[in-house]
Design an enzyme around this catalytic site. Structure first.
Site, PDB file in Angstrom:
ATOM      1  N   TYR A 161       0.837  -1.206   0.000  1.00 26.12           N
ATOM      2  CA  TYR A 161       0.000   0.000   0.000  1.00 26.12           C
ATOM      3  C   TYR A 161       0.873   1.257   0.000  1.00 26.12           C
ATOM      4  O   TYR A 161       0.652   2.193  -0.781  1.00 26.12           O
ATOM      5  CB  TYR A 161      -0.913  -0.044   1.228  1.00 26.12           C
ATOM      6  CG  TYR A 161      -1.870   1.099   1.350  1.00 26.12           C
ATOM      7  CD1 TYR A 161      -3.007   1.160   0.560  1.00 26.12           C
ATOM      8  CD2 TYR A 161      -1.652   2.133   2.273  1.00 26.12           C
ATOM      9  CE1 TYR A 161      -3.900   2.218   0.675  1.00 26.12           C
ATOM     10  CE2 TYR A 161      -2.533   3.184   2.403  1.00 26.12           C
ATOM     11  CZ  TYR A 161      -3.663   3.220   1.600  1.00 26.12           C
ATOM     12  OH  TYR A 161      -4.541   4.269   1.716  1.00 26.12           O
ATOM     13  N   LYS A 165       1.157   4.074  -2.908  1.00 23.38           N
ATOM     14  CA  LYS A 165       0.780   5.481  -2.655  1.00 23.38           C
ATOM     15  C   LYS A 165       1.967   6.423  -2.857  1.00 23.38           C
ATOM     16  O   LYS A 165       1.795   7.573  -3.295  1.00 23.38           O
ATOM     17  CB  LYS A 165       0.187   5.621  -1.250  1.00 23.38           C
ATOM     18  CG  LYS A 165      -1.173   4.926  -1.083  1.00 23.38           C
ATOM     19  CD  LYS A 165      -2.255   5.562  -1.955  1.00 23.38           C
ATOM     20  CE  LYS A 165      -3.635   5.021  -1.654  1.00 23.38           C
ATOM     21  NZ  LYS A 165      -4.698   5.653  -2.437  1.00 23.38           N
TER      22      LYS A 165
END
Ligand code: NAD
Length: 263
Positions: A161, A165
């Site tokens: 993640y 990002k």
């Protein structure tokens, strides 16, 4: 519908918001509708997207929905076509669709890594690229990507993640530099932890405590606070802001050692 103090700031702006069937995206859609935008709710959850659009229409807004898988190029192109069919153009794209992942790197399977990168990073790229092609022809447009504080700070379990990002933040800069002179602005919002259905379901009491210890404002954010920042970056109020990632995190990123001032 009840309107914000900036009621006409986004008036008639044809806006696509991905992942807007629920959570932060749904609040972004509502905020845009309150500011006068035409809203296309685009989500993998077709029924949820239709419901969100219906609710906005009941409040007097112009809103439509479309099913999209942001990781699929053909599906993304169909979403862009839907905006052009319904509203005649694409003025704003909000890349909000995302999925979480919370696994120690040594335990992270390639499947989960790939799934996370596909939705969070490739999905943002595909939607931004397809929208930018229309915006360049229009000579105007604004793209706001939803990143995360996890793309800037190391967090246990956030390998996939966080890497995705961080990629969104860098993609924001590169696209912004490439497109600024063509009338297209690209920026990002990086939320800290936000109180949503998803975070209420996945954050354990220990996770919540750890976050609250590290957030100077001592609470989670609310989806409407993320929506307000997105609306600002999508509006002409942000006309000289290019390639920026705006942290909306209660001071999480600014903080170093947090200690109890009473101790
Ligand atoms: P959520 O899970 O409540 O909503 C995400 C939405 O995206 C859902 O409606 C889902 O159906 C949709 N979606 C998932 N995969 C999709 C795909 N392939 N194509 C199209 N739609 C898809 O999540 P949320 O908490 O509202 O988060 C929204 C965004 O904010 C995400 O990008 C997330 O990473 C980011 N964010 C959230 C938090 C938080 O604490 N909630 C913090 C930082 C960043």
């Amino acid at each position: 519908m009840s309107t914000s103090p900036h009621a006409s700031r986004l008036s008639q702006k044809a806006t696509i918001i991905t992942g807007a069937a629920r959570g932060i995206g749904r609040d972004i859609a509502r905020r845009f509708a309150e500011e006068g935008a035409y809203v296309l709710i685009a989500d993998l959850d077709e029924a949820g997207a239709a419901d969100a659009a219906r609710q906005l229409r009941e409040l007097g807004a112009k809103a439509e929905s479309v099913r999209v898988d942001v990781g699929d190029k053909a599906s993304v192109e169909a979403m862009i076509e839907a905006s052009c069919r319904h509203f005649g153009r694409v003025d704003v794209l909000v890349n909000n669709a995302g999925i979480g992942s919370n696994k120690l790197t040594v335990d992270l399977g390639l499947d989960e890594w790939d799934r996370n990168l596909r939705v969070n990073l490739t999905g943002t790229f595909l939607c931004a690229q397809a929208a930018a092609r229309v915006m360049v022809r229009q000579k105007s447009g604004r793209i706001v990507n939803i990143a995360s504080i996890s793309g800037q700070r190391g967090g246990v379990g956030r390998a996939a993640y966080g890497a995705a990002k961080a990629g969104v933040i860098q993609l924001t800069r590169v696209m912004a530099v490439e497109l600024a002179h063509q009338g297209v602005a690209v920026n990002a919002v990086a939320p800290g932890p936000v109180d949503t259905e998803q975070s209420r379901g996945t954050h354990t009491p220990d996770t919540r405590r750890a976050y609250l210890d590290r957030i100077p404002i001592k609470r989670y954010g609310e989806a409407r606070e993320i929506a307000a920042a997105v609306a600002f970056l999508a509006s002409d109020d942000a006309s000289f802001i290019v390639g920026h990632t705006l942290n909306v995190d209660g001071g999480f990123d600014a903080a170093g050692l947090i200690f109890d001032p009473k101790a």
